[in-house]
Structure formats: structure tokens, C-alpha cells
Design a protein around this motif. Structure first.
Motif, mmCIF file in Angstrom:
data_model
loop_
_atom_site.group_PDB
_atom_site.id
_atom_site.type_symbol
_atom_site.label_atom_id
_atom_site.label_comp_id
_atom_site.label_asym_id
_atom_site.label_seq_id
_atom_site.Cartn_x
_atom_site.Cartn_y
_atom_site.Cartn_z
ATOM 1 N N SER A 36 1.863 -6.323 0.175
ATOM 2 C CA SER A 36 0.663 -7.152 0.328
ATOM 3 C C SER A 36 -0.211 -6.695 1.489
ATOM 4 O O SER A 36 -1.309 -7.209 1.674
ATOM 5 N N GLY A 37 0.257 -5.736 2.262
ATOM 6 C CA GLY A 37 -0.488 -5.284 3.433
ATOM 7 C C GLY A 37 -1.530 -4.240 3.088
ATOM 8 O O GLY A 37 -1.467 -3.560 2.063
ATOM 9 N N LEU A 38 -2.500 -4.090 3.978
ATOM 10 C CA LEU A 38 -3.577 -3.127 3.773
ATOM 11 C C LEU A 38 -3.088 -1.674 3.826
ATOM 12 O O LEU A 38 -3.507 -0.861 2.989
ATOM 13 N N PRO A 39 -2.217 -1.287 4.773
ATOM 14 C CA PRO A 39 -1.783 0.119 4.808
ATOM 15 C C PRO A 39 -1.139 0.581 3.504
ATOM 16 O O PRO A 39 -1.462 1.666 3.005
ATOM 17 N N ALA A 40 -0.230 -0.229 2.951
ATOM 18 C CA ALA A 40 0.429 0.157 1.694
ATOM 19 C C ALA A 40 -0.584 0.238 0.561
ATOM 20 O O ALA A 40 -0.475 1.100 -0.322
ATOM 21 N N THR A 41 -1.570 -0.644 0.580
ATOM 22 C CA THR A 41 -2.607 -0.636 -0.458
ATOM 23 C C THR A 41 -3.450 0.632 -0.379
ATOM 24 O O THR A 41 -3.770 1.241 -1.407
ATOM 25 N N ILE A 42 -3.789 1.033 0.833
ATOM 26 C CA ILE A 42 -4.573 2.268 1.012
ATOM 27 C C ILE A 42 -3.791 3.469 0.493
ATOM 28 O O ILE A 42 -4.341 4.334 -0.204
ATOM 29 N N VAL A 43 -2.498 3.522 0.800
ATOM 30 C CA VAL A 43 -1.665 4.631 0.323
ATOM 31 C C VAL A 43 -1.624 4.638 -1.206
ATOM 32 O O VAL A 43 -1.765 5.690 -1.850
ATOM 33 N N ALA A 44 -1.462 3.456 -1.809
ATOM 34 C CA ALA A 44 -1.403 3.357 -3.271
ATOM 35 C C ALA A 44 -2.708 3.823 -3.904
ATOM 36 O O ALA A 44 -2.705 4.601 -4.869
ATOM 37 N N VAL A 45 -3.833 3.359 -3.363
ATOM 38 C CA VAL A 45 -5.149 3.735 -3.906
ATOM 39 C C VAL A 45 -5.368 5.237 -3.758
ATOM 40 O O VAL A 45 -5.871 5.903 -4.682
ATOM 41 N N LEU A 46 -5.001 5.761 -2.609
ATOM 42 C CA LEU A 46 -5.186 7.196 -2.363
ATOM 43 C C LEU A 46 -4.342 8.027 -3.330
ATOM 44 O O LEU A 46 -4.810 9.049 -3.875
ATOM 45 N N LEU A 47 -3.107 7.607 -3.572
ATOM 46 C CA LEU A 47 -2.241 8.334 -4.499
ATOM 47 C C LEU A 47 -2.785 8.295 -5.926
ATOM 48 O O LEU A 47 -2.705 9.288 -6.660
ATOM 49 N N ILE A 48 -3.336 7.146 -6.321
ATOM 50 C CA ILE A 48 -3.955 7.047 -7.647
ATOM 51 C C ILE A 48 -5.039 8.098 -7.809
ATOM 52 O O ILE A 48 -5.110 8.820 -8.816
ATOM 53 N N GLN A 49 -5.881 8.225 -6.785
ATOM 54 C CA GLN A 49 -6.987 9.181 -6.850
ATOM 55 C C GLN A 49 -6.486 10.623 -6.849
ATOM 56 O O GLN A 49 -7.011 11.473 -7.572
ATOM 57 N N ILE A 50 -5.479 10.897 -6.029
ATOM 58 C CA ILE A 50 -4.951 12.268 -5.946
ATOM 59 C C ILE A 50 -4.325 12.684 -7.279
ATOM 60 O O ILE A 50 -4.569 13.797 -7.771
ATOM 61 N N PHE A 51 -3.532 11.797 -7.870
ATOM 62 C CA PHE A 51 -2.922 12.127 -9.157
ATOM 63 C C PHE A 51 -3.983 12.391 -10.222
ATOM 64 O O PHE A 51 -3.891 13.336 -11.004
ATOM 65 N N TRP A 52 -5.019 11.543 -10.249
ATOM 66 C CA TRP A 52 -6.095 11.736 -11.225
ATOM 67 C C TRP A 52 -6.795 13.074 -11.003
ATOM 68 O O TRP A 52 -7.185 13.756 -11.962
ATOM 69 N N PHE A 53 -6.972 13.457 -9.749
ATOM 70 C CA PHE A 53 -7.667 14.700 -9.443
ATOM 71 C C PHE A 53 -6.954 15.901 -10.076
ATOM 72 O O PHE A 53 -7.595 16.876 -10.479
ATOM 73 N N PHE A 54 -5.641 15.809 -10.178
ATOM 74 C CA PHE A 54 -4.863 16.893 -10.774
ATOM 75 C C PHE A 54 -4.586 16.665 -12.262
ATOM 76 O O PHE A 54 -3.724 17.311 -12.850
ATOM 77 N N LEU A 100 -3.521 13.860 -13.839
ATOM 78 C CA LEU A 100 -2.458 12.925 -14.178
ATOM 79 C C LEU A 100 -2.990 11.499 -14.076
ATOM 80 O O LEU A 100 -3.786 11.195 -13.199
ATOM 81 N N HIS A 101 -2.542 10.638 -14.961
ATOM 82 C CA HIS A 101 -3.044 9.262 -14.983
ATOM 83 C C HIS A 101 -2.463 8.494 -13.799
ATOM 84 O O HIS A 101 -1.407 7.860 -13.885
ATOM 85 N N GLY A 102 -3.180 8.560 -12.683
ATOM 86 C CA GLY A 102 -2.681 7.956 -11.449
ATOM 87 C C GLY A 102 -2.431 6.474 -11.551
ATOM 88 O O GLY A 102 -1.486 5.944 -10.941
ATOM 89 N N GLN A 103 -3.274 5.774 -12.320
ATOM 90 C CA GLN A 103 -3.118 4.323 -12.448
ATOM 91 C C GLN A 103 -1.779 3.974 -13.078
ATOM 92 O O GLN A 103 -1.068 3.080 -12.614
ATOM 93 N N ILE A 104 -1.421 4.679 -14.141
ATOM 94 C CA ILE A 104 -0.151 4.398 -14.816
ATOM 95 C C ILE A 104 1.030 4.725 -13.896
ATOM 96 O O ILE A 104 1.998 3.960 -13.807
ATOM 97 N N ILE A 105 0.943 5.857 -13.202
ATOM 98 C CA ILE A 105 2.050 6.284 -12.335
ATOM 99 C C ILE A 105 2.295 5.269 -11.218
ATOM 100 O O ILE A 105 3.423 4.822 -10.995
ATOM 101 N N ILE A 106 1.250 4.903 -10.499
ATOM 102 C CA ILE A 106 1.398 3.994 -9.352
ATOM 103 C C ILE A 106 1.686 2.571 -9.813
ATOM 104 O O ILE A 106 2.503 1.860 -9.214
#
Length: 427
Positions: free
Chosen positions: A220-238, A240-246
Motif C-alpha cells: 500500500s506504500g508509495l515506494p512499492a507502487t513506484i517500483v511496480a509501475v516502473l517494472l510494468i513500463q520496463i517489461f512493456w518496453f521490451f 512483454l505484457h508488463g501489466q499481466i506480469i506485475i
């Protein structure tokens, strides 16, 4: 830049591939999909029951009756969503192995109920709905995984009753599942008995105290949320469906937080307990054109682009983008493996997540009410519904779109100038 991208690809691709192919995460994701129609049904009636100004129009007593009349819709779905998820996970786990999938769902829900104490205060023979919803979500997930695996294990060892030819197929399959289900549920009964002699008393208390509560606080914290959002974007960039993975990893946490907000919202609490929930992600980030909030990117293309390539892409993408489907932009701009867009692609969602979090923290925008708004709901409408029918949810989405637009415009201009020059040369 190329060396950095190669390093990222070498690190992330194997991780993403393992997550995508992990049968537990796949079953978890698909299990939530099984429950989704029921969750949305309940959410629709929560929205209807809490429409603004109705109390002023029909009076307090009539409004109370109106809410009580519609209450069973959410009580029978949202409040016990854990049950549907458990059935879905058990079903999908056994289906993956080619077994009798319906018995995977049956044994999962049976194992969960064996572990669930049927007592509320001093009344026996009843199950508290809290353990069937957010509080019991994690136990339900683990139970579904383990029970489905045990069922398949006993089945694979041919511990089944073979009926003679001529017996109806339904009867034969039922007897075939009898011994695997009996052995599986017996193991869970033993687990329940063992925990009754511990300080936790029940498995629910153990899971909630030791695992679920700490993970929920972290998620529920902001740091974990930022990491999750960033990973979604990174996976999509390569690619991969980042939304499904995260989502496969974090949905149990986000849905639990969502459920807590819904309970507080229905109880009439002014300040809801959580900012980050499933709807925080789906409505204020994904719900603005899809992953990366590309609806604002399409608007930027219409405003600043001169090249025919960019403008044609905008025309192709805007229809689906309104409903948060953004594959035309991701593959057509392109975003995948395009170093020109990596900065806005990674930066914009993180900035939006931070701004939205603090706007909700200070009370400028209401926190998500816990109502599930389907991800294809157009922006502005989804923001209004997700915040308990509050116009400030729509305003927040407009602010987020402006942020994304501002970050993306310089990069759209750079790309478009290249496309325009190439078109001029070709002409």
C-alpha cells in the motif's frame, strides 16, 4: 544508451519469461479473471446504491430502504470475492495438467472451508464474511494452490475408483475423484487440528498476522507502487505484457486493499484506509489510454505532429485508446525497443503515480471507494465512478493526462520531425 538497454534486456527478459510461464502465477491471474464478472456485477450495484443526490430527492428513509434493497448484490459478490477466486484458481490449476478441472475448483473451496472456523462470537454454524473476502484472500490462494496440487498428485498415482463400463460418465468421474478429494481434505483437516493447539488458533489468524498484513502494508506504500509501475513500463518496453506480469504478483495485495476501502465506504467512513488499491492502478494510470497512459500521447500527436505517419497513427489509435486499448500506439509509434521514447515512457507513469498519491493523501481527491471499475471504461467516467461518484476523480484524471502530455510533447516533436523529413525527401 544501447549498452544500457542491452544490459536491461539481459537482466529482465529471463525474469519476465519465467514469470510469464509460471503455472502458479498463470493460475492466479486466470482465477481472478473467473471472478471478475461477479466482482463487476457487485460493483455496479454499489455505484447505483450510492449515486449522488438521491437522498435529497427521495428522503432519508426511502434512501435507506433503497440501499438495503440493493445491498445483497454486493454482499453476495464483492464481500465474498475470495470464494470465487479460490474456485477459479483451483479450476485453472487442474486444467493446466489436463485433469478434471471442475474437481480442482471443488477441492479448493472444500479445503478452504475445512480450514475456516464456523463460528461468530458465540454462534456456531456460521462463517464470518470477513474471511471470505479480503482477510481470507491470501489463505484462499495458498489453499487453492496446495489442494489442487495434492488432488493432482493423488490422481496421478491412480488412487481412484474405476467404475465398470456402462456406468454413466458423470457418475464414473465423480467416483474417480472420491479418493483424491478425500485424501486432500483429510490433510487440511489435520492442518486445522494442529493450528487449534497454537497461539494463532486458526490458519486464518496465522496467515493474516504473519504474511498478509505485512505484505499489504508494504504494497500500500508509495515506494512499492513506484517500483511496480516502473517494472510494468520496463517489461512493456521490451515487448512483454508488463501489466499481466506485475498484476499476477500484486493483484492479491491490491484487491485486499480495495476490499478494505469498499467496506469502509459502505460503512460511511469519511476517510478511507488506503490510497493504493487495485483501482488506484487501473483507473488513474492504466485507465488513461492503457499502460503508459497513451491517450495523452495520442492527443499530443494530434496537437503537434506534422508528419502523415504520426497523424495516421493517431487516427488509428484514438478509437481503441479511449477504451484503454493501446497496442496500436505501442507497436505503431513504436514504443517497444525505441530509445527515443524510453525517457517519457518510464517517467510519465511514475510522476503520475506520485502526484495522484499525494493529491489523495492531502484530500484534494477522494481515495478509491473500492468499487471495481472495468479497465476498458473511458477516462473521466472511470475516475468519477472509482472515487465514489465524485467529480474530483475525473479532475485527477485530467491532471494526469496533462502531466503525460507535457512530458511527451518534446519527444513526439523529435520523432515527428524525423518522420516529416523522411516524407519530404520521399516526395
Amino acid at each position: 544508451m544501447n549498452k544500457f538497454m542491452d544490459t536491461l534486456e539481459n537482466v529482465l527478459m529471463p525474469v519476465a519469461d519465467k514469470l510469464n510461464n509460471n503455472r502458479y502465477l498463470t493460475a492466479l491471474r486466470n482465477g481472478f479473471m473467473v471472478a471478475l464478472p461477479l466482482i463487476i456485477f457487485g460493483s455496479i450495484f454499489v455505484v447505483i446504491a450510492n449515486l449522488p443526490f438521491i437522498e435529497d430527492w427521495i428522503g432519508e428513509d426511502a434512501y435507506s430502504l433503497f440501499q438495503d434493497t440493493l445491498g445483497p448484490a454486493s454482499a453476495a459478490t464483492l464481500s465474498i470475492m475470495g470464494l470465487f477466486v479460490i474456485i477459479g484458481i483451483g479450476y485453472k490449476m487442474v486444467e493446466q495438467r489436463g485433469g478434471e478441472s471442475i474437481y480442482g475448483g471443488v477441492v479448493a473451496i472444500g479445503a478452504f472451508l475445512v480450514l475456516t472456523p464456523q463460528i461468530v462470537e458465540e454462534t456456531t454454524g456460521v462463517i464470518p464474511t470477513s474471511v471470505l473476502g479480503a482477510q481470507g484472500m491470501f489463505l484462499g490462494i495458498f489453499t487453492a494452490f496446495i489442494s489442487a496440487e495434492l488432488y493432482q498428485f493423488f490422481t496421478s498415482k491412480n488412487l481412484t475408483i474405476k467404475m465398470p463400463a456402462g456406468v454413466p460418465d458423470a457418475v464414473s468421474r465423480s467416483f474417480s475423484a472420491l479418493i483424491p478429494i478425500t485424501f486432500t481434505l483429510t490433510i487440511f483437516l489435520v492442518i486445522r487440528i494442529i493450528f487449534s493447539y497454537t497461539p494463532y488458533d486458526t490458519v486464518q489468524n496465522f496467515i493474516y498476522t504473519v504474511i498478509q498484513e505485512p505484505l499489504t502494508v508494504l504494497g500500500s506504500g508509495l515506494p512499492a507502487t513506484i517500483v511496480a509501475v516502473l517494472l510494468i513500463q520496463i517489461f512493456w518496453f521490451f515487448g512483454l505484457h508488463g501489466q499481466i506480469i506485475i498484476n499476477s504478483v500484486l493483484d492479491p495485495i491490491w484487491f485486499s486493499l480495495n476490499d478494505q476501502n469498499l467496506a469502509a465506504y459502505q460503512a460511511g467512513e469519511e476517510v478511507l484506509p488506503n490510497i493504493v488499491t487495485k483501482q488506484f492502478i487501473d483507473t488513474f494510470i492504466v485507465g488513461i489510454g492503457g499502460s503508459g497512459m497513451t491517450l495523452a500521447v495520442l492527443i499530443a500527436i494530434f496537437v503537434v505532429a506534422k508528419s502523415r505517419q504520426s497523424r495516421e497513427l493517431g487516427k488509428l489509435g484514438i478509437g481503441s485508446g479511449i477504451f484503454n486499448v493501446n497496442e496500436p500506439v505501442i507497436f505503431g509509434l513504436p514504443i517497444i525497443m525505441n530509445p527515443l521514447v524510453i525517457i517519457p515512457w518510464l517517467l510519465a507513469p511514475v510522476v503520475v503515480a506520485i502526484v495522484t498519491y499525494f493529491c489523495m493523501y492531502i484530500g484534494f481527491v477522494p481515495r478509491p471507494s473500492g468499487v471495481i471499475v472495468y479497465w476498458t471504461t473511458p477516462a473521466l467516467i472511470s475516475g468519477y465512478l472509482a472515487t465514489g461518484n465524485n467529480i474530483m476523480g475525473s479532475v485527477m484524471q485530467l491532471i494526469n493526462m496533462a502531466i503525460v502530455f507535457t512530458i511527451w510533447v518534446p519527444f513526439i516533436k523529435i520523432m515527428d520531425n524525423q518522420y516529416y523529413k523522411n516524407e519530404q525527401k520521399a516526395a
